[in-house]
Design a protein around this motif. Structure first.
Motif, PDB file in Angstrom:
ATOM      1  N   SER A 129      16.922   5.308  18.631  1.00 49.52           N
ATOM      2  CA  SER A 129      17.319   6.670  19.026  1.00 49.52           C
ATOM      3  C   SER A 129      17.446   7.590  17.816  1.00 49.52           C
ATOM      4  CB  SER A 129      18.647   6.628  19.785  1.00 49.52           C
ATOM      5  OG  SER A 129      18.514   5.902  20.985  1.00 49.52           O
ATOM      6  N   ARG A 130      17.909   7.039  16.691  1.00 51.49           N
ATOM      7  CA  ARG A 130      18.072   7.841  15.479  1.00 51.49           C
ATOM      8  C   ARG A 130      16.730   8.155  14.815  1.00 51.49           C
ATOM      9  NH1 ARG A 130      20.124   4.173  11.203  1.00 51.49           N
ATOM     10  NH2 ARG A 130      17.883   3.803  11.006  1.00 51.49           N
ATOM     11  N   ASP A 131      15.855   7.137  14.749  1.00 54.42           N
ATOM     12  CA  ASP A 131      14.627   7.282  13.975  1.00 54.42           C
ATOM     13  C   ASP A 131      13.540   8.085  14.691  1.00 54.42           C
ATOM     14  OD1 ASP A 131      15.778   5.911  11.939  1.00 54.42           O
ATOM     15  OD2 ASP A 131      14.663   4.051  12.225  1.00 54.42           O
ATOM     16  N   LEU A 132      13.517   8.071  16.017  1.00 53.06           N
ATOM     17  CA  LEU A 132      12.478   8.815  16.739  1.00 53.06           C
ATOM     18  C   LEU A 132      12.456  10.288  16.329  1.00 53.06           C
ATOM     19  CD1 LEU A 132      12.509   7.198  20.297  1.00 53.06           C
ATOM     20  CD2 LEU A 132      10.466   7.596  18.901  1.00 53.06           C
ATOM     21  N   PRO A 133      13.552  11.026  16.445  1.00 50.57           N
ATOM     22  CA  PRO A 133      13.502  12.440  16.040  1.00 50.57           C
ATOM     23  C   PRO A 133      13.414  12.626  14.529  1.00 50.57           C
ATOM     24  CG  PRO A 133      15.732  11.836  16.724  1.00 50.57           C
ATOM     25  CD  PRO A 133      14.853  10.672  17.055  1.00 50.57           C
ATOM     26  N   ARG A 134      14.017  11.712  13.771  1.00 49.35           N
ATOM     27  CA  ARG A 134      14.001  11.844  12.311  1.00 49.35           C
ATOM     28  C   ARG A 134      12.583  11.780  11.772  1.00 49.35           C
ATOM     29  NH1 ARG A 134      16.177   7.367   7.949  1.00 49.35           N
ATOM     30  NH2 ARG A 134      16.445   8.757   6.172  1.00 49.35           N
ATOM     31  N   TYR A 135      11.834  10.755  12.167  1.00 48.53           N
ATOM     32  CA  TYR A 135      10.471  10.608  11.671  1.00 48.53           C
ATOM     33  C   TYR A 135       9.531  11.636  12.284  1.00 48.53           C
ATOM     34  CZ  TYR A 135      12.062   6.154   9.696  1.00 48.53           C
ATOM     35  OH  TYR A 135      12.735   5.204   8.971  1.00 48.53           O
ATOM     36  N   ALA A 136       9.781  12.023  13.519  1.00 50.01           N
ATOM     37  CA  ALA A 136       8.947  13.049  14.157  1.00 50.01           C
ATOM     38  C   ALA A 136       9.010  14.349  13.369  1.00 50.01           C
ATOM     39  CB  ALA A 136       9.408  13.270  15.595  1.00 50.01           C
ATOM     40  N   ALA A 137      10.202  14.703  12.887  1.00 52.13           N
ATOM     41  CA  ALA A 137      10.362  15.941  12.125  1.00 52.13           C
ATOM     42  C   ALA A 137       9.582  15.883  10.811  1.00 52.13           C
ATOM     43  CB  ALA A 137      11.840  16.194  11.856  1.00 52.13           C
ATOM     44  N   VAL A 138       9.641  14.742  10.131  1.00 53.54           N
ATOM     45  CA  VAL A 138       8.924  14.598   8.852  1.00 53.54           C
ATOM     46  C   VAL A 138       7.420  14.658   9.078  1.00 53.54           C
ATOM     47  CG1 VAL A 138       8.483  13.081   6.885  1.00 53.54           C
ATOM     48  CG2 VAL A 138      10.789  13.244   7.846  1.00 53.54           C
ATOM     49  N   ILE A 139       6.933  13.939  10.082  1.00 51.40           N
ATOM     50  CA  ILE A 139       5.497  13.913  10.362  1.00 51.40           C
ATOM     51  C   ILE A 139       4.984  15.292  10.748  1.00 51.40           C
ATOM     52  CG2 ILE A 139       3.791  13.042  12.003  1.00 51.40           C
ATOM     53  CD1 ILE A 139       5.412  10.387  11.978  1.00 51.40           C
ATOM     54  N   ALA A 140       5.748  15.996  11.561  1.00 49.48           N
ATOM     55  CA  ALA A 140       5.315  17.336  12.000  1.00 49.48           C
ATOM     56  C   ALA A 140       5.310  18.332  10.843  1.00 49.48           C
ATOM     57  CB  ALA A 140       6.231  17.823  13.117  1.00 49.48           C
ATOM     58  N   SER A 141       6.351  18.322  10.024  1.00 48.05           N
ATOM     59  CA  SER A 141       6.470  19.317   8.953  1.00 48.05           C
ATOM     60  C   SER A 141       5.535  19.046   7.779  1.00 48.05           C
ATOM     61  CB  SER A 141       7.922  19.390   8.464  1.00 48.05           C
ATOM     62  OG  SER A 141       8.327  18.150   7.907  1.00 48.05           O
ATOM     63  N   SER A 142       5.183  17.785   7.556  1.00 47.69           N
ATOM     64  CA  SER A 142       4.335  17.436   6.417  1.00 47.69           C
ATOM     65  C   SER A 142       2.855  17.380   6.769  1.00 47.69           C
ATOM     66  CB  SER A 142       4.761  16.091   5.831  1.00 47.69           C
ATOM     67  OG  SER A 142       4.588  15.065   6.789  1.00 47.69           O
ATOM     68  N   GLY A 143       2.552  17.383   8.054  1.00 47.73           N
ATOM     69  CA  GLY A 143       1.152  17.322   8.470  1.00 47.73           C
ATOM     70  C   GLY A 143       0.526  15.967   8.346  1.00 47.73           C
ATOM     71  N   ILE A 144       1.346  14.900   8.268  1.00 51.50           N
ATOM     72  CA  ILE A 144       0.799  13.547   8.210  1.00 51.50           C
ATOM     73  C   ILE A 144       0.013  13.279   9.478  1.00 51.50           C
ATOM     74  CG2 ILE A 144       1.389  11.084   8.219  1.00 51.50           C
ATOM     75  CD1 ILE A 144       3.814  11.761   6.507  1.00 51.50           C
ATOM     76  N   ALA A 145      -1.186  12.749   9.332  1.00 52.93           N
ATOM     77  CA  ALA A 145      -2.020  12.437  10.491  1.00 52.93           C
ATOM     78  C   ALA A 145      -2.826  11.193  10.209  1.00 52.93           C
ATOM     79  CB  ALA A 145      -2.966  13.613  10.818  1.00 52.93           C
ATOM     80  N   LEU A 146      -3.185  10.468  11.256  1.00 54.45           N
ATOM     81  CA  LEU A 146      -4.019   9.297  11.106  1.00 54.45           C
ATOM     82  C   LEU A 146      -5.426   9.714  10.753  1.00 54.45           C
ATOM     83  CD1 LEU A 146      -2.796   7.245  14.188  1.00 54.45           C
ATOM     84  CD2 LEU A 146      -2.227   6.852  11.793  1.00 54.45           C
ATOM     85  N   ARG A 147      -6.022   8.976   9.810  1.00 51.54           N
ATOM     86  CA  ARG A 147      -7.417   9.257   9.467  1.00 51.54           C
ATOM     87  C   ARG A 147      -8.067   7.996   8.909  1.00 51.54           C
ATOM     88  NH1 ARG A 147      -4.755  12.089   5.110  1.00 51.54           N
ATOM     89  NH2 ARG A 147      -5.189  11.098   3.089  1.00 51.54           N
TER      90      ARG A 147
END
Length: 328
Positions: A310-328
């Motif tokens: 429950s803690r990590d789902l929103p925490r990591y989602a925020a980092v991934i969204a703001s940094s533009g990390i994407a699978l490639r």
């Protein structure tokens, strides 16, 4: 008269009705496992998750007197195996050997065949794998502050190998670089092993990786360990400080591995598995083996793992969204 008899009957039945749920839970606990148990490992054989699963399978087979089978279901960063568990019969006989990738994939993949926040319930966080920042010895960096100074002096030039694009190392280092204001050149690899090989060969400057993967190289002086991501030091390399100690105040990222079950699995079954796994992990020989390799044995309750998810789902989602990390 009829009304009085009905009330009398309800008064007699009420205690039995109140007791029915605990009795049902006890029955579910007592009958598990009724057949072989399957642990789905969503990565290829040979890695740390696979080794942990096979250790648990061997020991739990003895405890449960039922075969416990490890099934490596690889593909799509672990989501294929996770989907099989999410859709399995919720009775504890199909489990997922998962980790923080479960929460990371919820943001990295837009069309998962399951809803991560509702598909699973935690069984136990078995171990924590500290991530460690290591550099090649000839880089001339002896501490995290040296690394930070070099990265700031040469922004975007330090070549940092990643054991996978969008994995916990990527997200953790991105959190670190954003907190302290520096940039590196990320070099994604198809796993920790090839990143380590290139680091040992001097082709990259550093990597952030599971400590257990490089413990022997650090002990032999072939790599220099600068700091671990956990809020506590590792027993395997106690001389290596935490990032919080080294200058990144409050920094804490735990890479973990544990068991998850389909969401509707009865609480009694989940608690039974959690207790038995804890007993296995705390056995002196097993604990010593894991901790010497660099793992931290946790053997948490189901509720503690649910809290982590429950803690990590929103925490990591925020980092991934703001940094533009994407699978490639």
């Amino acid at each position: 008269m009829l009304r009085r008899n009905l009330l009398r009957a309800l008064l007699v039945l009420s205690p039995a009705m109140l007791a029915a749920q605990p009795l049902a839970a006890t029955a579910a606990d007592a009958t598990f496992p009724a057949r072989p148990v399957r642990i789905v490992v969503p990565v290829a054989p040979g890695g740390s998750a696979d080794k942990l699963a096979r250790t648990l399978a061997t020991r739990l087979s003895e405890v449960w007197q039922q075969p416990v089978v490890v099934d490596n279901v690889v593909g799509a960063s672990g989501t294929i195996g996770a989907a099989q568990v999410a859709k399995a019969r919720p009775d504890g006989h199909v489990l997922l050997l998962g980790g923080e990738g479960v929460t990371l994939n919820a943001s990295l993949y837009k069309n998962l065949p399951y809803d991560t926040s509702h598909a699973f319930r935690g069984v136990t966080k078995a171990v924590v794998n500290p991530q460690v920042l290591v550099v090649r010895p000839d880089l001339g960096v002896r501490s995290f502050q040296d690394y930070l100074a070099l990265a700031r002096r040469k922004p975007g030039e330090l070549a940092l190998g990643l054991p996978g694009n969008g994995g916990i190392a990527h997200v953790a280092h991105e959190m670190l670089s954003r907190q302290l204001g520096f940039k590196v050149n990320y070099i994604p690899y198809a796993g920790g092993a090839p990143a380590t090989v290139d680091l040992l060969g001097g082709h990259i400057d550093a990597t952030l990786i599971t400590l257990a993967a490089v413990t022997d190289y650090v002990r032999a002086g072939k790599l220099t360990a600068l700091a671990v991501t956990t809020p506590y030091r590792s027993r395997a390399l106690p001389q290596v400080p935490t990032l919080a100690e080294a200058g990144a105040a409050g920094f804490s990222v735990e890479s973990w591995q544990g068991l998850l079950a389909p969401a509707a699995t009865p609480a009694a079954v989940v608690d039974r598995i959690s207790r038995d796994v804890a007993a296995v992990l705390h056995a002196p020989a097993t604990r010593s083996q894991l901790e010497d390799a660099g793992y931290v044995v946790v053997a948490s309750s189901a509720q503690e793992l649910d809290a982590t998810l429950s803690r990590d789902l929103p925490r990591y989602a925020a980092v991934i969204a703001s940094s533009g990390i994407a699978l490639r």
